[in-house]
Write a protein that holds these residues in place. Structure first.
Motif, PDB file in Angstrom:
ATOM      1  N   SER A 203       0.739  -1.104  -0.016  1.00  0.00           N
ATOM      2  CA  SER A 203      -0.028   0.126   0.002  1.00  0.00           C
ATOM      3  C   SER A 203       1.038   1.338   0.082  1.00  0.00           C
ATOM      4  O   SER A 203       2.076   1.195   0.332  1.00  0.00           O
ATOM      5  CB  SER A 203      -1.068  -0.019   1.309  1.00  0.00           C
ATOM      6  N   ALA A 204       0.125   2.362  -0.530  1.00  0.00           N
ATOM      7  CA  ALA A 204       0.928   3.444  -0.460  1.00  0.00           C
ATOM      8  C   ALA A 204       1.497   4.000   1.034  1.00  0.00           C
ATOM      9  O   ALA A 204       2.557   4.491   1.130  1.00  0.00           O
ATOM     10  CB  ALA A 204       0.195   4.659  -0.945  1.00  0.00           C
ATOM     11  N   SER A 205       0.713   4.032   1.947  1.00  0.00           N
ATOM     12  CA  SER A 205       1.165   4.037   3.409  1.00  0.00           C
ATOM     13  C   SER A 205       2.027   3.390   3.774  1.00  0.00           C
ATOM     14  O   SER A 205       3.032   4.004   4.496  1.00  0.00           O
ATOM     15  CB  SER A 205      -0.147   4.394   4.098  1.00  0.00           C
ATOM     16  N   ALA A 206       1.984   2.102   3.751  1.00  0.00           N
ATOM     17  CA  ALA A 206       3.075   0.997   3.914  1.00  0.00           C
ATOM     18  C   ALA A 206       4.398   1.431   3.272  1.00  0.00           C
ATOM     19  O   ALA A 206       5.481   1.224   4.103  1.00  0.00           O
ATOM     20  CB  ALA A 206       2.667  -0.300   3.833  1.00  0.00           C
ATOM     21  N   PHE A 207       4.349   1.719   2.033  1.00  0.00           N
ATOM     22  CA  PHE A 207       5.447   2.116   1.276  1.00  0.00           C
ATOM     23  C   PHE A 207       6.119   3.193   1.839  1.00  0.00           C
ATOM     24  O   PHE A 207       7.422   3.307   1.862  1.00  0.00           O
ATOM     25  CB  PHE A 207       5.098   2.155  -0.204  1.00  0.00           C
ATOM     26  N   ALA A 208       5.401   4.358   2.109  1.00  0.00           N
ATOM     27  CA  ALA A 208       5.886   5.636   2.644  1.00  0.00           C
ATOM     28  C   ALA A 208       6.718   5.257   4.285  1.00  0.00           C
ATOM     29  O   ALA A 208       7.954   5.726   4.462  1.00  0.00           O
ATOM     30  CB  ALA A 208       4.908   6.567   2.987  1.00  0.00           C
ATOM     31  N   ALA A 209       6.027   4.429   5.011  1.00  0.00           N
ATOM     32  CA  ALA A 209       6.694   4.114   6.011  1.00  0.00           C
ATOM     33  C   ALA A 209       7.951   3.426   5.936  1.00  0.00           C
ATOM     34  O   ALA A 209       8.879   3.453   6.720  1.00  0.00           O
ATOM     35  CB  ALA A 209       5.581   3.211   7.115  1.00  0.00           C
TER      36      ALA A 209
ATOM     37  N   TRP B   9       8.657  -7.690   6.257  1.00  0.00           N
ATOM     38  CA  TRP B   9       8.149  -7.739   7.172  1.00  0.00           C
ATOM     39  C   TRP B   9       7.635  -6.511   7.916  1.00  0.00           C
ATOM     40  O   TRP B   9       6.442  -6.337   8.536  1.00  0.00           O
ATOM     41  CB  TRP B   9       8.925  -8.542   8.105  1.00  0.00           C
ATOM     42  N   LYS B  10       8.374  -5.529   7.724  1.00  0.00           N
ATOM     43  CA  LYS B  10       8.116  -4.047   8.267  1.00  0.00           C
ATOM     44  C   LYS B  10       6.880  -3.778   7.697  1.00  0.00           C
ATOM     45  O   LYS B  10       5.894  -2.913   8.299  1.00  0.00           O
ATOM     46  CB  LYS B  10       9.143  -3.077   8.060  1.00  0.00           C
ATOM     47  N   ALA B  11       6.570  -3.757   6.409  1.00  0.00           N
ATOM     48  CA  ALA B  11       5.294  -3.599   5.491  1.00  0.00           C
ATOM     49  C   ALA B  11       4.340  -4.215   6.168  1.00  0.00           C
ATOM     50  O   ALA B  11       3.200  -3.669   6.250  1.00  0.00           O
ATOM     51  CB  ALA B  11       5.564  -3.822   4.061  1.00  0.00           C
ATOM     52  N   ALA B  12       4.424  -5.584   6.179  1.00  0.00           N
ATOM     53  CA  ALA B  12       3.211  -6.421   6.893  1.00  0.00           C
ATOM     54  C   ALA B  12       2.902  -6.168   8.242  1.00  0.00           C
ATOM     55  O   ALA B  12       1.567  -5.991   8.612  1.00  0.00           O
ATOM     56  CB  ALA B  12       3.754  -7.822   6.756  1.00  0.00           C
ATOM     57  N   LEU B  13       3.829  -5.861   9.113  1.00  0.00           N
ATOM     58  CA  LEU B  13       3.623  -5.302  10.552  1.00  0.00           C
ATOM     59  C   LEU B  13       2.651  -3.914  10.532  1.00  0.00           C
ATOM     60  O   LEU B  13       2.188  -3.667  11.479  1.00  0.00           O
ATOM     61  CB  LEU B  13       5.006  -5.316  11.404  1.00  0.00           C
ATOM     62  N   PHE B  14       3.290  -3.086   9.401  1.00  0.00           N
ATOM     63  CA  PHE B  14       2.427  -2.018   9.626  1.00  0.00           C
ATOM     64  C   PHE B  14       1.012  -2.012   9.176  1.00  0.00           C
ATOM     65  O   PHE B  14       0.306  -1.471   9.926  1.00  0.00           O
ATOM     66  CB  PHE B  14       2.996  -0.904   8.119  1.00  0.00           C
ATOM     67  N   GLU B  15       0.553  -2.974   8.372  1.00  0.00           N
ATOM     68  CA  GLU B  15      -0.605  -3.431   8.076  1.00  0.00           C
ATOM     69  C   GLU B  15      -1.451  -4.058   9.586  1.00  0.00           C
ATOM     70  O   GLU B  15      -2.543  -3.953   9.671  1.00  0.00           O
ATOM     71  CB  GLU B  15      -0.775  -4.092   6.837  1.00  0.00           C
ATOM     72  N   LEU B  16      -0.540  -5.163   9.927  1.00  0.00           N
ATOM     73  CA  LEU B  16      -1.145  -5.861  10.960  1.00  0.00           C
ATOM     74  C   LEU B  16      -1.560  -4.785  12.055  1.00  0.00           C
ATOM     75  O   LEU B  16      -2.485  -4.809  12.979  1.00  0.00           O
ATOM     76  CB  LEU B  16      -0.220  -6.796  11.569  1.00  0.00           C
ATOM     77  N   GLU B  17      -0.514  -3.841  12.647  1.00  0.00           N
ATOM     78  CA  GLU B  17      -0.869  -2.721  13.552  1.00  0.00           C
ATOM     79  C   GLU B  17      -2.127  -2.191  13.283  1.00  0.00           C
ATOM     80  O   GLU B  17      -3.053  -1.885  14.021  1.00  0.00           O
ATOM     81  CB  GLU B  17       0.480  -1.859  13.587  1.00  0.00           C
TER      82      GLU B  17
END
Length: 541
Positions: A81-87, A368-376
């Motif tokens: 996602s755009a938000s996960a990509f930015a993070a 995994w950082k992107a996946a954790l962003f979405e999980l949170e």
């Protein structure tokens, strides 16, 4: 600096043209974004490689956000996602700065340990079960997890292991090879070539078999029939002096939990210590409470961050209960497994770490950082809203598939986890289906589409046509033969980011359902526009 980072980060290179095609024009974003894109597709096997002309991998996905897509294909893969990509981009920039002065392997070891801790925290497992911690092995894919589990359990007490996997066609394509302790691709995460199908530890390959859950026509076999076959296989294994690992799928590509949990508990009670259980929850369509319940029974639990969570492909984890950890942490690994993972991917105190290299896999870390962003974001959503979104979506999509002349629902059954909760009737969000599988037919000519034709519809929908944005469905799953005609099912799915967005308001939920109806309308249109080949075998509904 960028070159040094990429040299330490083995992986594929994404050309400027491919990055632009994937939605990341380097003229606008600079070398930092190019390095991030390259990092996101590094540290895995050839399934991560992107075609230079398209910027997409073998699943039709790339490392850049594609917010214009109608993204309902999370049972296969997802675009970040755009938000996960930015993070993740901000995190990646911090890593680049730190790598100017620090060793890559040391930085990676610290960061992947923090990612492991964060995963446990978000699932409420950071305090362990009782007073003992839960251990987590990080992996580049769900298939790697099957390989790790088979390798850890092989040759215990000098006994050969037999793995039993249900519905091999509804799990990953390389799972059967991995479950037998063999290389399942021709390259591994450190970019080293391997011989696909060759044993990792010659002479110690695991035996494996698969049990069908569906009949030839795609209908489901009865639970009693499946349990009877499983019991017979395990009895034969015990008579031959083998140990067994039964892989329970929760849920499969087509939203099945198999075998039924009542059967699983009966089999475990009957065979005791010679039978281990691994829950293949790689779709991650399970709640934190469900994972904890499985662990309390000392079942291994495998997840990935790239399906329901909609992180970029290639991020896996294997959860081990305290008692399983005590059993497995003294186990050694074959030297060949050093090509698949780094020392830091395994928990502290495990003997397996001794044969693994002290190296970095920043691609795995970023995914995994992107996946954790979405999980949170998902775990913060109120469960009553999540249930409302899932229920409304299930009603709307179910009715559309039942009423549409272009569709026929694949045979399925409700997700029943009551044996985990001693028969509790409380509704949990993960008992509501989020994958809906269906065959296609041409409503004008009356015939069901073959597997080849269904694949053509899938590919056509994923391509932008004029003002029509790409439609992302779950890849066709080969489920049945109707006479001499092979048939496959497509899948429309909800992901965690779609649910979180729909939880924001009634209008957002209406928009989600409207998009799903558009996807199904376009799918029906694509099926109707197919030209049947004269004389081709075809089944009628």
């Amino acid at each position: 600096m960028l070159k040094t980072f990429d040299d330490r980060m083995p992986g594929s290179s994404l050309s400027s043209k491919a990055a632009e095609s994937a939605g990341a024009p380097l003229e606008q974003s600079g070398k930092g974004r190019e390095a991030l894109l390259n990092c996101l597709i590094s540290g895995g096997d050839e399934r991560l490689e992107c075609e230079p002309a398209t910027g997409l991998n073998m699943y039709g996905y790339g490392p850049s956000p594609r917010p214009q897509d109608l993204a309902f294909g999370s049972s296969t893969a997802s675009t970040i996602s755009a938000s996960a990509f930015a993070a993740v981009g901000a995190y990646h920039a911090d890593l680049l700065r730190e790598l100017e002065t620090g060793p890559a392997a040391d930085i990676y070891a610290r960061e992947i340990a923090q990612a492991r801790t964060e995963l446990l925290r978000l699932l409420g497992l950071d305090r362990g079960l009782g007073s003992s911690p839960v251990d987590v092995i990080m992996a580049t894919s769900g298939t790697d997890i099957h390989l790790f589990a088979a390798t850890l359990l092989a040759r215990q007490d000098d006994q050969t292991l037999m793995t039993i996997t249900l519905m091999g066609n509804e799990t990953g394509s390389g799972v059967m090879a991995a479950a037998s302790g063999r290389h399942f691709m021709s390259r591994v995460s450190n970019t080293c070539p391997v011989a696909k199908g060759e044993e990792l530890s010659p002479g110690h390959a695991t035996r494996n078999t698969s049990v069908a859950v569906r009949n030839a026509d795609g209908t489901l076999r009865s639970d009693e029939e499946i349990e009877f076959e499983l019991r017979g296989l395990i009895e034969l294994a015990r008579a031959a002096g083998l140990r067994c690992l039964l892989v329970v799928t929760d849920v499969s590509k087509t939203s099945l939990l198999a075998p039924g949990l009542e059967a699983v508990f009966r089999l475990k009670a009957r065979f005791g210590a010679m039978l281990d259980i691994m829950i293949d929850a790689c779709q991650f369509r399970v709640s934190a409470a469900t994972i904890g319940a499985y662990l309390s029974h000392d079942f291994l639990v495998a997840v990935t961050g790239s399906k329901f969570l909609a992180g970029p492909i290639f991020s896996g984890a294997l959860f081990c209960s305290p008692r399983m950890s005590d059993r497995l942490k003294p186990r050694t690994l074959p030297a060949a497994l050093a090509d698949y993972c780094a020392q830091a991917d395994w928990p502290e105190g495990w003997i397996a770490r001794d044969v693994l290299p002290h190296r970095a896999n920043f691609g795995l870390l970023l995914r995994w950082k992107a996946a954790l962003f979405e999980l949170e974001r998902f775990v913060r959503a109120p469960e009553e809203k999540v249930i409302a979104v899932l229920s409304a979506f299930a009603r709307a999509v179910g009715e559309r598939l039942e009423q549409g002349s272009a569709f026929r629902l694949l045979d399925g059954r409700p997700i029943d986890r009551k044996p985990l909760w001693d028969g509790s009737d409380a509704v949990c969000w993960d008992e509501i289906p989020s994958i809906f599988s269906f065959y296609l037919r041409n409503p004008h000519q009356g015939g069901m589409l073959t597997a080849t034709e269904t694949a053509a519809v899938y590919r056509n929908l994923a391509v932008e046509h004029g003002d029509l944005v790409p439609v992302r469905l779950g890849q066709p799953v080969r489920c049945a033969d109707f006479g001499d005609m092979p048939a496959s099912a497509l899948r429309i799915c909800l992901s965690a980011p779609l649910i979180v967005q729909a939880c924001e308001s009634a209008d957002a939920l209406d928009e989600l359902i409207s998009q799903a109806m558009t996807v199904l309308d376009r799918t029906a249109d694509a099926a109707a526009q197919l030209t049947f080949q004269p004389g081709s075998a075809r089944a009628s509904l």
